[in-house]
Motif scaffolding. Structure first.
Motif, mmCIF file in Angstrom:
data_model
loop_
_atom_site.group_PDB
_atom_site.id
_atom_site.type_symbol
_atom_site.label_atom_id
_atom_site.label_comp_id
_atom_site.label_asym_id
_atom_site.label_seq_id
_atom_site.Cartn_x
_atom_site.Cartn_y
_atom_site.Cartn_z
ATOM 1 N N HIS A 239 2.679 -3.178 -3.378
ATOM 2 C CA HIS A 239 4.119 -3.391 -3.540
ATOM 3 C C HIS A 239 4.863 -2.098 -3.226
ATOM 4 O O HIS A 239 4.377 -0.997 -3.518
ATOM 5 N N THR A 240 6.060 -2.215 -2.658
ATOM 6 C CA THR A 240 6.827 -1.041 -2.252
ATOM 7 C C THR A 240 8.201 -1.063 -2.895
ATOM 8 O O THR A 240 8.737 -2.119 -3.230
ATOM 9 N N GLN A 241 8.772 0.143 -3.080
ATOM 10 C CA GLN A 241 10.135 0.258 -3.590
ATOM 11 C C GLN A 241 11.148 -0.189 -2.548
ATOM 12 O O GLN A 241 12.251 -0.600 -2.883
ATOM 13 N N THR A 242 10.804 -0.086 -1.266
ATOM 14 C CA THR A 242 11.705 -0.450 -0.178
ATOM 15 C C THR A 242 11.315 -1.813 0.361
ATOM 16 O O THR A 242 10.194 -2.016 0.814
ATOM 17 N N TYR A 243 12.264 -2.753 0.312
ATOM 18 C CA TYR A 243 11.984 -4.124 0.724
ATOM 19 C C TYR A 243 11.682 -4.182 2.216
ATOM 20 O O TYR A 243 12.270 -3.453 3.007
ATOM 21 N N SER A 244 10.764 -5.062 2.565
ATOM 22 C CA SER A 244 10.372 -5.399 3.943
ATOM 23 C C SER A 244 9.513 -4.331 4.605
ATOM 24 O O SER A 244 9.226 -4.431 5.792
ATOM 25 N N MET A 245 9.098 -3.303 3.864
ATOM 26 C CA MET A 245 8.178 -2.318 4.429
ATOM 27 C C MET A 245 6.737 -2.785 4.210
ATOM 28 O O MET A 245 6.449 -3.644 3.381
ATOM 29 N N TRP A 246 5.822 -2.214 4.951
ATOM 30 C CA TRP A 246 4.440 -2.678 4.918
ATOM 31 C C TRP A 246 3.742 -2.278 3.610
ATOM 32 O O TRP A 246 4.153 -1.319 2.939
ATOM 33 N N PRO A 247 2.695 -2.988 3.240
ATOM 34 C CA PRO A 247 1.943 -2.642 2.025
ATOM 35 C C PRO A 247 1.401 -1.223 2.106
ATOM 36 O O PRO A 247 0.895 -0.790 3.144
ATOM 37 N N GLY A 248 1.501 -0.497 0.998
ATOM 38 C CA GLY A 248 1.030 0.880 0.939
ATOM 39 C C GLY A 248 2.050 1.896 1.395
ATOM 40 O O GLY A 248 1.743 3.099 1.420
ATOM 41 N N TYR A 249 3.279 1.453 1.732
ATOM 42 C CA TYR A 249 4.267 2.350 2.342
ATOM 43 C C TYR A 249 4.594 3.546 1.445
ATOM 44 O O TYR A 249 4.796 4.657 1.942
ATOM 45 N N ASP A 250 4.652 3.347 0.143
ATOM 46 C CA ASP A 250 5.099 4.422 -0.752
ATOM 47 C C ASP A 250 4.058 5.511 -0.972
ATOM 48 O O ASP A 250 4.372 6.549 -1.549
ATOM 49 N N PHE A 251 2.821 5.281 -0.551
ATOM 50 C CA PHE A 251 1.748 6.237 -0.828
ATOM 51 C C PHE A 251 1.213 6.861 0.467
ATOM 52 O O PHE A 251 1.234 6.244 1.534
ATOM 53 N N VAL A 252 0.752 8.091 0.339
ATOM 54 C CA VAL A 252 -0.059 8.744 1.372
ATOM 55 C C VAL A 252 -1.468 8.835 0.809
ATOM 56 O O VAL A 252 -1.657 9.322 -0.314
ATOM 57 N N GLY A 253 -2.445 8.323 1.564
ATOM 58 C CA GLY A 253 -3.770 8.247 0.976
ATOM 59 C C GLY A 253 -4.898 8.413 1.964
ATOM 60 O O GLY A 253 -4.715 8.287 3.186
ATOM 61 N N TRP A 254 -6.107 8.667 1.407
ATOM 62 C CA TRP A 254 -7.271 8.975 2.230
ATOM 63 C C TRP A 254 -8.516 8.316 1.624
ATOM 64 O O TRP A 254 -8.622 8.122 0.409
ATOM 65 N N ASN A 255 -9.454 8.029 2.516
ATOM 66 C CA ASN A 255 -10.748 7.470 2.141
ATOM 67 C C ASN A 255 -11.785 8.602 2.146
ATOM 68 O O ASN A 255 -11.846 9.402 3.083
ATOM 69 N N ASN A 256 -12.609 8.685 1.097
ATOM 70 C CA ASN A 256 -13.527 9.832 0.977
ATOM 71 C C ASN A 256 -14.644 9.827 2.016
ATOM 72 O O ASN A 256 -15.331 10.824 2.215
ATOM 73 N N LYS A 257 -14.839 8.692 2.721
ATOM 74 C CA LYS A 257 -15.880 8.656 3.740
ATOM 75 C C LYS A 257 -15.559 9.568 4.917
ATOM 76 O O LYS A 257 -16.469 9.970 5.659
ATOM 77 N N SER A 258 -14.282 9.914 5.092
ATOM 78 C CA SER A 258 -13.881 10.790 6.198
ATOM 79 C C SER A 258 -13.899 12.262 5.810
ATOM 80 O O SER A 258 -13.532 13.115 6.631
ATOM 81 N N PHE A 259 -14.279 12.590 4.586
ATOM 82 C CA PHE A 259 -14.263 13.972 4.125
ATOM 83 C C PHE A 259 -15.650 14.320 3.565
ATOM 84 O O PHE A 259 -15.935 14.065 2.380
ATOM 85 N N PRO A 260 -16.516 14.877 4.395
ATOM 86 C CA PRO A 260 -17.891 15.197 3.955
ATOM 87 C C PRO A 260 -17.944 16.124 2.756
ATOM 88 O O PRO A 260 -18.873 16.046 1.945
ATOM 89 N N LYS A 261 -16.945 17.019 2.624
ATOM 90 C CA LYS A 261 -16.959 17.963 1.513
ATOM 91 C C LYS A 261 -16.436 17.348 0.221
ATOM 92 O O LYS A 261 -16.484 17.997 -0.822
#
Length: 850
Positions: A239-261
């Motif tokens: 869910h987003t604070q801004t209507y009609s934006m895509w899911p996850g819009y309010d967050f910046v995020g990463w998956n740990n599989k792309s970070f070996p360290k």
């Protein structure tokens, strides 16, 4: 105990660093003169009398021609012309205002469209664009009206340029103002890896920083974005604070599989060397979907060219119970630096951030934190070392002061609890004593409230207050008028439980506003009506069938209450489910847009009973102008109810998007508008609202929150009354919170509802008058926009005293005098018994259409 106190102190320090866009709306000095002439420059000027220094909003001091006008003919490309403002330090800018040229009434030059450029250092210039990538801002339509535009997202800058967009052969002129507050974080840029994409149940969820204004590559550098835009992500990252934006819009995020360290490295660069106390990071913690707050963060500091060897490490306590998003405070130990490098270690498969803020001590600010006088920056006192750390003795003094403050607060809490017990003892006092008390309180405030209706409105009803007065915060010598409310016994009771408000005395309980509660059943002394109301509570409606939960797709959170939430959803196969008798007329779309009110699984027994009671009531409300209950999901927890939601959204936003090309101010010259904004169509909307309220009043229902935000718009201008607007962020400014008590839409409320807690059908009539005023002004501004919330409450005191000093909303420009006098003002009569009924209102509006 000491450890807990330390965490508390860190959290308290961190709160001060977080900017709030809703409060950060102060004029920055173009109008008031705090920004000096030498800080205002331009690419060119038409003449000496239209130089950059004359481009101040609402400025009419007799000098020059009243605006900045560029020499457009000298440039082949009009985008090169700009009016530049130097704020002398970084500011968080949330709002801009523009005007045309006044020239003692002779000018008619204005900018219909413009773009904004900004810079934090004066070298690298960036172009502002909204969250959907649009750069051009709609400007003025005449030379005198002020047009205010919210910047979404806000910008962080020292230098701002206004650049008119027009045919280079056309002369344009501008007066401008910037609104915001000082950017105390001092953050110039952050560098992060580009966000990743999640696929959740076949749905694409993007966690990229979509408003980042720096260099975009595999790693984002030299810019700011969503981590500093003042918008916090919700508990559910879909869910987003801004209507009609895509899911996850309010967050910046990463998956740990792309970070070996096992960690994400973020580098923060600041405007100068600072003494850092703490950092707070807003993190998502929906561990049921593989998202947790960081397991550990290690921060390195740099004051020169090399990173220091001894970092600060912090490990938050893992939360395996609550999935709420939250701010995680991190103590930085009074370390001195101009740059910080933090390595956030994954606690699960995903790590999501939506906001980062810093708190730095005053030792490195010198005089730069003091209010700017006449636009000049602060200077460093000779001999002071800006990298000097705060002395430990100062830290001990600070802790001692905070402990003393906590002790004082505890004393105040005890006093407040004692006052509440005393107030409950006064509940049985006579109304006459109450009125005498209120009269004395209001008389004490007479000098603090000296506004007159004539001083606020011109002869044609238009407001004469300046934009500066409307937006600037309340003066410090103002007394707190909400004490008038706290003094009354009606508001001394707790509102933690849902109770019906009395229509007779107003003393049976404080009014409670449930975020998505369409109507509230009211008590009455009329025995027959009581019998009808009790019948509504009995039994269940066999037409309410169980709808399959898996066919509902959640799109947006509309509201959130104490025990539940309201979501905008798509319902697959709803039309077939309802059948021909119950199908929604004129809507054959699949999936169907609906509103779903949910009850939290941890809600108590009383909340559960209230929820089921609301289902029984709403199932019997059948009127073309009332939102219908379509179906329920009550076979298992959590309980859901499904209601209509109109495809054109709420009436407030619908009217804001309309543009009247020709406003007909005389009854005999009403003209049809190309975009549907004609007088007849506006009155037609009001007729439908009056019809729905007539139906509710026939059942002795009181709405208590009638406004355009709570009316939904469908096809062919169909209007239906609902109650979804209260807790939407968009309308948070429409409600006034009394600490520990009610949340009130005071600008729509009658005087007796605010001061005496009485909610009747007559108070709904008052709110209808305000709603009609909203409709005829196309919701261009809040009711009583020239008054602060405290002044609105004081104005209700003038209605109580009835000495001719009360202020009424002015006549809208396109409203006939007869409609304003005979209908609007009659809705706002002091004596509730003299206000018209909704049957009379509906009849009068229908006659005005004839």
């Amino acid at each position: 105990m000491i450890a807990h106190l330390g965490v508390l102190l860190v959290a308290a320090a961190a709160v001060g660093a977080q900017v709030n866009p809703e409060l950060c709306r102060y004029p920055l000095g173009m109008t008031g003169g705090q920004i000096q002439d030498e800080d205002i420059s331009a690419s060119s000027q038409w003449s000496e009398s239209t130089a950059a220094k004359f481009g101040r909003l609402d400025s009419d001091n007799g000098d020059g021609d009243g605006a900045w006008c560029p020499d457009m003919l000298s440039e082949a490309d009009s985008f090169k012309d700009y009016l530049q403002v130097d704020l002398r330090s970084l500011h968080f800018i949330t709002l801009v205002g523009t005007q045309g040229r006044h020239a003692d009434g002779m000018g008619n030059e204005f900018a219909q469209r413009y773009v904004i450029q900004y810079s934090r250092d004066g070298n690298d210039w960036l172009e502002w664009h909204d969250r959907k990538g649009r750069q051009v801002i709609e400007g003025n339509r005449n030379a005198y009206d002020v047009v205010l535009k919210d910047l979404e997202p806000p910008i962080i800058a020292r230098f701002v340029r206004f650049m008119p967009v027009t045919d280079h052969s056309m002369i344009v002129c501008m007066r401008v103002e910037l609104y915001g507050c000082e950017w105390l974080d001092g953050l110039m840029s952050y560098s992060i890896p580009d966000g990743h994409q999640m696929i959740y149940r076949g749905q694409d969820v993007y966690f990229n920083d979509s408003v980042y204004d720096g260099a975009l590559a595999e790693r984002l550098t030299k810019g700011l974005g969503q981590l500093t835009d003042g918008t916090w992500g919700q508990d559910d990252f879909l869910h987003t604070q801004t209507y009609s934006m895509w899911p996850g819009y309010d967050f910046v995020g990463w998956n740990n599989k792309s970070f070996p360290k096992g960690y994400v490295e973020v580098i923060f660069d600041f405007d100068h060397v600072r003494n850092f106390t703490s950092m707070k990071v807003h993190c998502n913690n929906m561990f049921s979907r593989g998202v947790r707050i960081f397991r550990q963060v290690t921060c390195y500091f740099r004051s020169g060219t090399e990173w220091e060897a001894d970092p600060v490490t912090y490990r938050p306590n893992p939360d395996r119970v609550s999935q709420n998003a939250r701010f995680v405070p991190v103590s930085l130990g009074d370390r001195t630096a101009s740059a910080i490098k933090c390595r956030f270690h994954f606690g699960d498969l995903w790590m999501l951030f939506s906001e980062v803020a810093f708190q730095s001590g005053s030792a490195v600010y010198n005089t730069s934190l003091a209010p700017r006088k006449h636009g000049h920056p602060g200077t460093t006192i000779p001999g002071e070392d800006p990298t000097h750390k705060v002395d430990d003795s100062n830290t001990r003094i600070l802790i001692g002061c905070l402990v003393a403050i906590i002790a004082i607060l505890l004393t105040i809490i005890v006093i407040i609890l004692w006052r509440q017990v005393w107030q409950k003892m006064l509940e049985k006092a006579s109304r006459r004593l109450l009125d005498d008390e209120l009269t004395a309180r209001l008389a004490f405030q007479t000098q603090a409230f000296s506004y007159r209706h004539s001083s606020l409105s011109t002869e044609d009803g238009s407001s004469s207050n300046s934009t500066y007065e409307r937006i600037f915060p309340l003066c410090g010598d103002y007394q707190e008028p909400s004490r008038l409310i706290r003094k009354l016994p009606e508001f001394a009771q707790s509102t933690e439980r849902l109770v019906p408000a009395s229509t007779t005395s107003g003393s049976d309980g404080a009014p409670h506003y449930a975020e998505a509660d369409i109507v509230s059943l009211q008590e009455t002394q009329d025995v027959n009506k009581s019998a009808i109301n009790m019948d509504l509570f009995a039994g269940t409606d066999s037409s309410m069938k169980e709808f399959p939960r898996h066919k509902l797709t959640f799109k947006e959170k509309l509201g959130e209450g104490q025990f539940g939430e309201v979501h905008l959803c798509e319902a697959e196969g709803m039309q077939e489910f309802l059948g021909k008798d119950l199908s929604i007329e004129g809507n054959d779309e699949s999936p169907l847009l609906v509103a779903v009110k949910t009850l939290r699984e941890d809600a108590n027994k009383n909340a559960r009973n209230d929820f089921l009671k609301e289902i029984r009531i709403m199932s019997r409300l059948k009127d073309p102008n009332i939102v219908r209950l379509l179906a329920v999901c009550v076979d298992t927890d959590p309980l859901w109810m499904i209601t209509e939601y109109m495809e054109n959204g709420d009436l407030n936003q619908f009217l804001c998007n309309l543009r009247l090309k020709e406003v007909a101010c005389e009854e005999s010259t009403r003209k049809e508008e190309k975009d549907g904004g004609s007088y007849n169509k506006l009155i037609g909307m009001a007729v439908q609202i009056a019809s729905g309220m007539k139906y509710l009043s026939s059942l002795n229902f009181v709405h208590r929150d009638l406004a355009t935000r709570n009316c939904l718009v469908g096809k062919e201008y169909t209007i239906k009354i609902a109650d979804f607007g209260m807790s939407r962020n968009l309308y948070r400014g429409d409600y006034y919170r009394i600490q520990g008590r009610a949340v009130l839409p005071i600008r729509w409320m009658s005087w007796e509802s605010i001061l005496l807690g009485k909610f009747t059908m007559a108070s709904d009539v008052w709110a209808f008058g305000v709603t009609l005023w909203e409709i005829l002004t196309l919701c261009k501004e809040q009711p009583y926009s020239q008054l602060s919330d405290e002044q609105v409450i004081e104005n209700t005191g003038e209605f109580f005293r009835d000495q001719g000093k009360q202020i009424y909303l002015p006549k809208p420009p396109c409203c006939p005098e007869r409609l304003y006098t005979n209908l609007m003002l009659s809705c706002w009569r002091r004596n509730a018994k003299q206000r018209p009924s909704f049957l009379e209102i509906h009849t009068q509006l229908m006659e005005s259409l004839a």
